[in-house]
Design a protein around this motif. Structure first.
Motif, mmCIF file in Angstrom:
data_model
loop_
_atom_site.group_PDB
_atom_site.id
_atom_site.type_symbol
_atom_site.label_atom_id
_atom_site.label_comp_id
_atom_site.label_asym_id
_atom_site.label_seq_id
_atom_site.Cartn_x
_atom_site.Cartn_y
_atom_site.Cartn_z
ATOM 1 N N SER A 4 0.826 -1.207 0.000
ATOM 2 C CA SER A 4 0.000 0.000 0.000
ATOM 3 C C SER A 4 0.864 1.263 0.000
ATOM 4 N N ASP A 5 1.972 1.226 0.754
ATOM 5 C CA ASP A 5 2.885 2.378 0.796
ATOM 6 C C ASP A 5 3.571 2.585 -0.553
ATOM 7 N N ILE A 6 3.922 1.496 -1.206
ATOM 8 C CA ILE A 6 4.562 1.574 -2.524
ATOM 9 C C ILE A 6 3.586 2.165 -3.543
ATOM 10 N N LEU A 7 2.339 1.694 -3.503
ATOM 11 C CA LEU A 7 1.322 2.215 -4.423
ATOM 12 C C LEU A 7 1.063 3.691 -4.152
ATOM 13 N N ARG A 8 0.987 4.081 -2.889
ATOM 14 C CA ARG A 8 0.778 5.492 -2.526
ATOM 15 C C ARG A 8 1.905 6.350 -3.109
ATOM 16 N N ALA A 9 3.134 5.912 -2.965
ATOM 17 C CA ALA A 9 4.279 6.655 -3.490
ATOM 18 C C ALA A 9 4.206 6.753 -5.018
ATOM 19 N N LYS A 10 3.833 5.655 -5.677
ATOM 20 C CA LYS A 10 3.704 5.642 -7.142
ATOM 21 C C LYS A 10 2.637 6.633 -7.585
ATOM 22 N N LEU A 11 1.471 6.607 -6.935
ATOM 23 C CA LEU A 11 0.390 7.529 -7.288
ATOM 24 C C LEU A 11 0.814 8.980 -7.070
ATOM 25 N N ASN A 12 1.521 9.228 -5.983
ATOM 26 C CA ASN A 12 1.974 10.582 -5.689
ATOM 27 C C ASN A 12 2.912 11.081 -6.794
ATOM 28 N N LEU A 13 3.809 10.213 -7.263
ATOM 29 C CA LEU A 13 4.743 10.596 -8.330
ATOM 30 C C LEU A 13 4.036 10.827 -9.664
ATOM 31 N N GLU A 14 2.886 10.186 -9.853
ATOM 32 C CA GLU A 14 2.161 10.293 -11.116
ATOM 33 C C GLU A 14 1.125 11.412 -11.119
ATOM 34 N N ARG A 29 -15.239 10.949 -22.542
ATOM 35 C CA ARG A 29 -15.309 9.482 -22.455
ATOM 36 C C ARG A 29 -16.002 9.013 -21.169
ATOM 37 N N GLY A 30 -16.306 9.957 -20.259
ATOM 38 C CA GLY A 30 -16.959 9.586 -19.000
ATOM 39 C C GLY A 30 -16.001 9.064 -17.954
ATOM 40 N N ASP A 31 -14.714 9.429 -18.076
ATOM 41 C CA ASP A 31 -13.681 8.871 -17.200
ATOM 42 C C ASP A 31 -13.238 9.780 -16.056
ATOM 43 N N VAL A 32 -13.853 10.962 -15.911
ATOM 44 C CA VAL A 32 -13.386 11.912 -14.900
ATOM 45 C C VAL A 32 -14.176 11.753 -13.603
ATOM 46 N N ILE A 33 -13.425 11.565 -12.526
ATOM 47 C CA ILE A 33 -13.986 11.503 -11.174
ATOM 48 C C ILE A 33 -13.478 12.734 -10.432
ATOM 49 N N LYS A 34 -14.415 13.545 -9.922
ATOM 50 C CA LYS A 34 -13.991 14.723 -9.172
ATOM 51 C C LYS A 34 -13.892 14.368 -7.694
ATOM 52 N N VAL A 35 -12.861 14.886 -7.074
ATOM 53 C CA VAL A 35 -12.590 14.651 -5.658
ATOM 54 C C VAL A 35 -12.842 15.967 -4.935
ATOM 55 N N ALA A 36 -13.677 15.934 -3.919
ATOM 56 C CA ALA A 36 -14.064 17.147 -3.200
ATOM 57 C C ALA A 36 -12.875 17.811 -2.514
ATOM 58 N N VAL A 37 -12.976 19.117 -2.375
ATOM 59 C CA VAL A 37 -11.978 19.876 -1.619
ATOM 60 C C VAL A 37 -11.972 19.331 -0.190
ATOM 61 N N GLY A 38 -10.798 19.159 0.363
ATOM 62 C CA GLY A 38 -10.674 18.632 1.718
ATOM 63 C C GLY A 38 -10.415 17.138 1.769
ATOM 64 N N VAL A 39 -10.631 16.455 0.644
ATOM 65 C CA VAL A 39 -10.335 15.023 0.549
ATOM 66 C C VAL A 39 -8.960 14.899 -0.087
ATOM 67 N N ASP A 40 -8.110 14.061 0.478
ATOM 68 C CA ASP A 40 -6.781 13.857 -0.076
ATOM 69 C C ASP A 40 -6.900 13.092 -1.396
ATOM 70 N N LEU A 41 -6.432 13.705 -2.469
ATOM 71 C CA LEU A 41 -6.516 13.104 -3.795
ATOM 72 C C LEU A 41 -5.837 11.739 -3.847
ATOM 73 N N ILE A 42 -4.683 11.632 -3.214
ATOM 74 C CA ILE A 42 -3.949 10.365 -3.231
ATOM 75 C C ILE A 42 -4.687 9.302 -2.425
ATOM 76 N N ASP A 43 -5.308 9.684 -1.306
ATOM 77 C CA ASP A 43 -6.125 8.716 -0.545
ATOM 78 C C ASP A 43 -7.253 8.173 -1.410
ATOM 79 N N ALA A 44 -7.937 9.075 -2.118
ATOM 80 C CA ALA A 44 -9.038 8.644 -2.983
ATOM 81 C C ALA A 44 -8.524 7.700 -4.070
#
Length: 103
Positions: A4-14, A29-44
């Motif tokens: 999980s830590d490795i994946l988190r680091a990979k997502l953060n770099l990307e 294409r219907g592929d966009v997911i919006k993440v609310a303000v205050g939610v950590d994008l990497i957590d989502a």
């Protein structure tokens, strides 16, 4: 280091900042997911990547994450904001960059 830590680091770099013009085709294409303000994008992104269905479903129900709608696209097209974005195929998770108020 846990997987999980490795994946988190990979997502953060990307993660990158993108303008609406760069996201528009993903929205079409219907592929966009919006993440609310205050939610950590990497957590989502991590919860989606790890298929953590209970958390993802709860966040959808709470409005913490949501599929971008035509009204979002119209607003974004009019304002041309910048976004933090990360891809968790097939999804592109976005969170609008908030402009700091100048004092």
């Amino acid at each position: 280091m846990a997987p999980s830590d490795i994946l988190r680091a990979k997502l953060n770099l990307e993660t990158a900042q993108l303008g609406w013009s760069e996201l528009e085709r993903h929205f079409a294409r219907g592929d966009v997911i919006k993440v609310a303000v205050g939610v950590d994008l990497i957590d989502a992104a991590l919860h989606i990547a790890e298929n953590n269905a209970a958390t993802v479903e709860a966040w959808l129900a709470e409005g913490r994450i949501a599929r971008a709608e035509p009204a979002d696209a119209e607003d974004w097209h009019a304002r041309q904001p910048m976004f933090w974005a990360v891809v968790v195929a097939p999804w592109v998770l976005v969170q609008e960059v908030l402009k700091e108020l100048e004092s």
